[in-house]
Design an enzyme around this catalytic site. Sequence first.
Site, PDB file in Angstrom:
ATOM      1  N   TYR A 205       0.819  -1.216   0.000  1.00 35.33           N
ATOM      2  CA  TYR A 205       0.000   0.000   0.000  1.00 35.33           C
ATOM      3  C   TYR A 205       0.857   1.271   0.000  1.00 35.33           C
ATOM      4  CZ  TYR A 205      -3.888  -3.145   1.089  1.00 35.33           C
ATOM      5  OH  TYR A 205      -4.808  -4.153   1.057  1.00 35.33           O
TER       6      TYR A 205
ATOM      7  N   LYS B 283       3.474 -15.268   1.315  1.00 38.78           N
ATOM      8  CA  LYS B 283       3.475 -16.083   0.093  1.00 38.78           C
ATOM      9  C   LYS B 283       4.928 -16.274  -0.348  1.00 38.78           C
ATOM     10  CE  LYS B 283       0.508 -17.154  -2.529  1.00 38.78           C
ATOM     11  NZ  LYS B 283       0.033 -18.550  -2.763  1.00 38.78           N
TER      12      LYS B 283
ATOM     13  N   ASP C 209      -2.724 -18.128   1.367  1.00 41.04           N
ATOM     14  CA  ASP C 209      -3.935 -18.736   0.800  1.00 41.04           C
ATOM     15  C   ASP C 209      -4.400 -19.906   1.663  1.00 41.04           C
ATOM     16  OD1 ASP C 209      -1.560 -19.922  -0.020  1.00 41.04           O
ATOM     17  OD2 ASP C 209      -2.332 -20.633  -1.938  1.00 41.04           O
TER      18      ASP C 209
ATOM     19  N   ASP D 194      -4.943  -7.302   5.749  1.00 42.20           N
ATOM     20  CA  ASP D 194      -6.180  -6.616   5.410  1.00 42.20           C
ATOM     21  C   ASP D 194      -7.283  -7.648   5.156  1.00 42.20           C
ATOM     22  OD1 ASP D 194      -7.949  -4.671   4.692  1.00 42.20           O
ATOM     23  OD2 ASP D 194      -6.853  -3.945   2.943  1.00 42.20           O
TER      24      ASP D 194
END
Length: 370
Positions: free
Chosen positions: A143, A194, A227, A251
């Site tokens: 972000y 990830k 995930d 988030d």
Amino acid sequence: MTENKKLLLLPGDGIGPEVMAEVRRVITWLEQNRELAFDVEEDLVGGCCYDAHGVAVTDATIEKAKAADAVILGAVGGPKWDGVAYAARPEAGLLRLRKDLELFANLRPAICFDALVDASSLKSELVSGLDIMIVRELTGGIYFGEPRGITDLPNGERRGVNTNVYDTHEIVRLVRVGFELAKKRRGKVTSSEKSNVMESGLLWREETMKVHAEEYPEIEFENMLADACAMQLVRRPKQFDVIVTDNLFGDMLSDEAAMLTGSLGMLPSASLGAKGADGRQAGLYEPVHGSAPDIAGQELANPIATILSFAMALRYSFDRGGEADLIEKAVEAVLDGGLRTADIMQDGMTKVSTSVMGDAIVKQMDKLAN
Ligand code: NAD
């Protein structure tokens, strides 16, 4: 004599002032019944500040927030300020507070009160007794990373770019917050990234494992790809204690976890900065919900998320876990007793207003304490 605790209240817009009024009652009860004294100041943030000063937060308020031991915020925003310039919009006040206080760790507990177990989208046995904490990095990552932007390409197409970037110190200070929390909870940390497809994720994994091995070997630790973590949160959420993760995945995972518990009106949050040499640590506490302009001024708002945010301030900024426990137990007992604001109303329960709910919680604190 110990110094009074400095509290800055920023009720904000919409239902913010209504729910903050109930926090004030809890503060008054603590001052009258416990050896606790607060210097309480109140100020403007968001649309109401724009109306008064032409900006969403003033420099003077930022200075007050920096000097406070904790800031409690209601909510900001509403359709009244839809046309305001981007830099002065109500949310800009909140973003500036987070930035200027360097609040890099966002704590979002997901607790399922037994009385509300049916409000969850999952089967009751999966969420009954649920108590997990998501610690999200708040000031770095995709972000904020550079380069970013939308550019025109020579072939007539356009390209959108964002950069997920983390330096060692940003990862280390965030995951330390998670390990410290786990020490006081059930002693387990799950780190989510990830690392299989992103270098920033691989760095996150390596640095987190290092912090674990060198500083917190007694804490149970696991890495879980983001995930898989999203899937496990709905499959078997009670396997988690503390989850540490970056800004982007945090988030999403924190919103997902929030829905396991039912209503927006029940969810508190805390954002913490680094501990200074004097041991002080900035802390901003606020409900997860917004200013709910659709119900503002009608005594319909659920004050519990803001009251529980104040309980988090007692626990993390004032080291008063006993009083935080008392507030949480009072909320639980009031819900067990069948009182509900409109947002969490169920068949057979008693619908009450914002102030009746606040009053019931304070009365219950009185009962539990005596
Ligand atoms: P919202 O959270 O304000 O409301 C969503 C829905 O939940 C509404 O139907 C509302 O009535 C209900 N709700 C929310 N809190 C409640 C409570 N305590 N008790 C009972 N019902 C509650 O989100 P929105 O409608 O998308 O946004 C409204 C305004 O709030 C917008 O201006 C938005 O930008 C702002 N907002 C501010 C914050 C913040 O201050 N941190 C966060 C989110 C949205």
